[in-house]
Structures are given as structure tokens and as C-alpha cells.
Design a protein around this motif. Structure first.
Motif, PDB file in Angstrom:
ATOM      1  N   SER A 123       0.834  -1.203   0.000  1.00 49.38           N
ATOM      2  CA  SER A 123       0.000   0.000   0.000  1.00 49.38           C
ATOM      3  C   SER A 123       0.868   1.251   0.000  1.00 49.38           C
ATOM      4  CB  SER A 123      -0.889  -0.001   1.247  1.00 49.38           C
ATOM      5  OG  SER A 123      -1.658   1.190   1.337  1.00 49.38           O
ATOM      6  N   THR A 124       0.289   2.325  -0.529  1.00 49.45           N
ATOM      7  CA  THR A 124       0.859   3.632  -0.254  1.00 49.45           C
ATOM      8  C   THR A 124       0.705   3.881   1.243  1.00 49.45           C
ATOM      9  OG1 THR A 124      -1.281   4.606  -0.818  1.00 49.45           O
ATOM     10  CG2 THR A 124       0.407   4.613  -2.554  1.00 49.45           C
ATOM     11  N   TYR A 125       1.321   4.956   1.738  1.00 49.71           N
ATOM     12  CA  TYR A 125       1.281   5.169   3.183  1.00 49.71           C
ATOM     13  C   TYR A 125       1.182   6.642   3.529  1.00 49.71           C
ATOM     14  CZ  TYR A 125       6.406   5.615   2.440  1.00 49.71           C
ATOM     15  OH  TYR A 125       7.651   5.963   1.993  1.00 49.71           O
ATOM     16  N   VAL A 126       0.668   6.880   4.717  1.00 53.91           N
ATOM     17  CA  VAL A 126       0.456   8.232   5.220  1.00 53.91           C
ATOM     18  C   VAL A 126       1.555   8.542   6.228  1.00 53.91           C
ATOM     19  CG1 VAL A 126      -1.120   9.744   6.474  1.00 53.91           C
ATOM     20  CG2 VAL A 126      -2.037   8.035   4.878  1.00 53.91           C
ATOM     21  N   PRO A 127       2.353   9.595   5.991  1.00 47.86           N
ATOM     22  CA  PRO A 127       3.438   9.916   6.912  1.00 47.86           C
ATOM     23  C   PRO A 127       2.980  10.834   8.046  1.00 47.86           C
ATOM     24  CG  PRO A 127       3.595  11.323   4.982  1.00 47.86           C
ATOM     25  CD  PRO A 127       2.383  10.437   4.777  1.00 47.86           C
ATOM     26  N   LEU A 128       3.335  10.468   9.258  1.00 45.49           N
ATOM     27  CA  LEU A 128       3.081  11.301  10.430  1.00 45.49           C
ATOM     28  C   LEU A 128       4.386  11.354  11.234  1.00 45.49           C
ATOM     29  CD1 LEU A 128       0.710  12.816  11.953  1.00 45.49           C
ATOM     30  CD2 LEU A 128       0.600  10.774  13.387  1.00 45.49           C
ATOM     31  N   PRO A 129       5.343  12.164  10.796  1.00 47.56           N
ATOM     32  CA  PRO A 129       6.678  12.156  11.411  1.00 47.56           C
ATOM     33  C   PRO A 129       6.745  12.933  12.715  1.00 47.56           C
ATOM     34  CG  PRO A 129       6.623  13.723   9.617  1.00 47.56           C
ATOM     35  CD  PRO A 129       5.263  13.077   9.652  1.00 47.56           C
ATOM     36  N   ILE A 130       5.830  12.624  13.613  1.00 49.98           N
ATOM     37  CA  ILE A 130       5.762  13.276  14.917  1.00 49.98           C
ATOM     38  C   ILE A 130       6.087  12.232  15.976  1.00 49.98           C
ATOM     39  CG2 ILE A 130       4.275  14.512  16.546  1.00 49.98           C
ATOM     40  CD1 ILE A 130       2.564  15.360  14.111  1.00 49.98           C
ATOM     41  N   GLU A 131       7.000  12.552  16.889  1.00 54.61           N
ATOM     42  CA  GLU A 131       7.356  11.630  17.958  1.00 54.61           C
ATOM     43  C   GLU A 131       6.434  11.810  19.163  1.00 54.61           C
ATOM     44  OE1 GLU A 131      11.511  11.897  18.905  1.00 54.61           O
ATOM     45  OE2 GLU A 131      12.106  11.090  16.942  1.00 54.61           O
ATOM     46  N   ASN A 132       6.357  10.760  19.973  1.00 53.64           N
ATOM     47  CA  ASN A 132       5.622  10.787  21.236  1.00 53.64           C
ATOM     48  C   ASN A 132       4.137  11.115  21.063  1.00 53.64           C
ATOM     49  OD1 ASN A 132       8.089  10.317  22.717  1.00 53.64           O
ATOM     50  ND2 ASN A 132       8.594  12.454  22.293  1.00 53.64           N
ATOM     51  N   VAL A 133       3.517  10.529  20.060  1.00 59.58           N
ATOM     52  CA  VAL A 133       2.074  10.701  19.854  1.00 59.58           C
ATOM     53  C   VAL A 133       1.352   9.837  20.879  1.00 59.58           C
ATOM     54  CG1 VAL A 133       0.152  10.375  18.261  1.00 59.58           C
ATOM     55  CG2 VAL A 133       2.357  11.206  17.399  1.00 59.58           C
ATOM     56  N   ASP A 134       0.617  10.486  21.780  1.00 61.12           N
ATOM     57  CA  ASP A 134      -0.050   9.706  22.822  1.00 61.12           C
ATOM     58  C   ASP A 134      -1.503   9.408  22.445  1.00 61.12           C
ATOM     59  OD1 ASP A 134      -1.749  11.844  23.695  1.00 61.12           O
ATOM     60  OD2 ASP A 134      -0.184  12.588  25.025  1.00 61.12           O
TER      61      ASP A 134
END
Length: 196
Positions: free
Chosen positions: A9-20
Motif C-alpha cells: 500500500s501507499t502510506y500516510v506519513p506522520l513524522p511526529i514523535e511521542n504521539v499519545d
């Protein structure tokens, strides 16, 4: 649950650390006890303005990116143990989340809800983010049976770990109750052989 074997699959980037988990699904949505509709509120505070209109700068509102894989920064799913976070990820349509680290409780909740958490090295994660920035149609292939993830833009692969029981459940599309029911005949035979 839907069986999970191989996903490209294609993918969605969420380059954020510590996502709670409160960022994944804010606490005000936790009153519901049914999984339906949680995908609509995935990342609600990042995704919508106070008037309910979409925030144009958030990745889920950007039609450039799509797919059944969410690629997130390090330490995804920390915070409270709310299973609703996994419901929201699955309800949105993600079959897998890729990161260099997951909070244990989120990882288990995801597996229990048919979402495969894939842990990769920080270097591989960085490469995957770079590829999607260059080409939003870049794809990943996750092969659960062989426990590999491949960046199709480069051909590079890494292995990932998964609990053997959870792997079997995902491959067969079974939740914990379905798994127990699939062993009903063995259980009944054991009772006949060992219980007076």
C-alpha cells in the motif's frame, strides 16, 4: 477480523514523535462503547478546527497522501491505555502502523483489533519518510508470514518481531474468542481424557 497476510500500500506519513493516545483519540470521544465511527475522530484535535472544518495543513486532510499504512514517529501510542485509540486507527482504515517504537499497551490493543504494529529501525523509518516526501505514491509491502517490511522504492527490507500467538490470530483473522472457539474440539477432547 479480516485476515492479514501480505499488504502492499501507499502510506500516510506522520513524522511526529511521542504521539499519545489522547492525541490519537481525544478523551471526549471515550463515552462510546461501540467501535463504530471512531475513525471519523482519529487525531480530531489535529484534524479539525473548532468549527468542525478540516485543517488543511494536517496530513489526513491532504489528498496527496493515502493508503492503509500509517508511518509514525518514535513512541507512538504512549499515554493512557484506552483501547479506543486502536479502534480509531482501525476505523479510519489503517491495517498497519509503522514506527521505531510503540507503547506496549497500544501495541497489544492494536493487535487485538486487527491492526499490525511494525517496529523498524530509526534509520529505516527515516528512509521511508524521505521516500514519501519525494514520491507520495511510494509503497511499502508488509509480509506478516515472513515478518518482513519492504520499502518498494529502494528494495530494502527489515524483519520485525511479533508474538507468535498474535501472528496466528492475524493470519487467520481471529480475535481471542474466535481463537478459543477454533480449539473447541481439542478442549472437549482434553476434558474427556483428563477430567473425571
Amino acid at each position: 477480523m479480516e485476515k492479514f497476510k501480505t499488504l502492499t500500500s501507499t502510506y500516510v506519513p506522520l513524522p511526529i514523535e511521542n504521539v499519545d493516545t489522547d492525541q490519537i483519540i481525544p478523551a471526549r470521544f471515550l463515552k462510546a462503547t461501540d467501535k463504530q465511527g471512531f475513525g471519523d475522530n482519529l487525531f480530531a484535535d489535529w484534524r479539525y478546527n473548532k468549527d468542525g472544518s478540516p485543517k488543511t495543513d494536517f496530513v489526513l486532510n491532504n489528498s496527496t497522501y493515502s493508503g492503509q499504512i500509517l508511518v509514525a514517529g518514535k513512541n507512538f501510542g504512549s499515554g493512557s491505555s484506552r483501547e479506543h485509540a486502536a479502534w480509531a486507527v482501525a476505523g479510519y482504515g489503517f491495517r498497519a502502523v509503522v514506527s521505531s517504537f510503540f507503547a506496549d499497551i497500544f501495541r497489544n490493543n492494536a493487535l487485538n483489533n486487527g491492526v499490525l504494529p511494525v517496529i523498524i529501525s530509526p534509520e529505516f523509518l527515516s528512509e521511508i519518510f524521505n521516500n514519501v516526501n519525494t514520491d507520495p505514491k511510494a509503497t511499502l509491502t508488509i509480509d506478516l508470514e515472513n515478518q518482513t517490511i519492504t520499502n518498494n522504492a529502494t528494495g530494502k527490507s527489515e524483519n520485525f518481531e511479533i508474538n507468535p500467538y498474535k501472528k496466528e490470530c492475524l493470519l487467520k483473522g481471529l480475535d481471542d474468542i474466535d481463537y478459543l472457539l477454533s480449539k473447541k474440539e481439542l478442549t472437549e477432547q482434553y476434558e474427556k481424557d483428563h477430567i473425571l
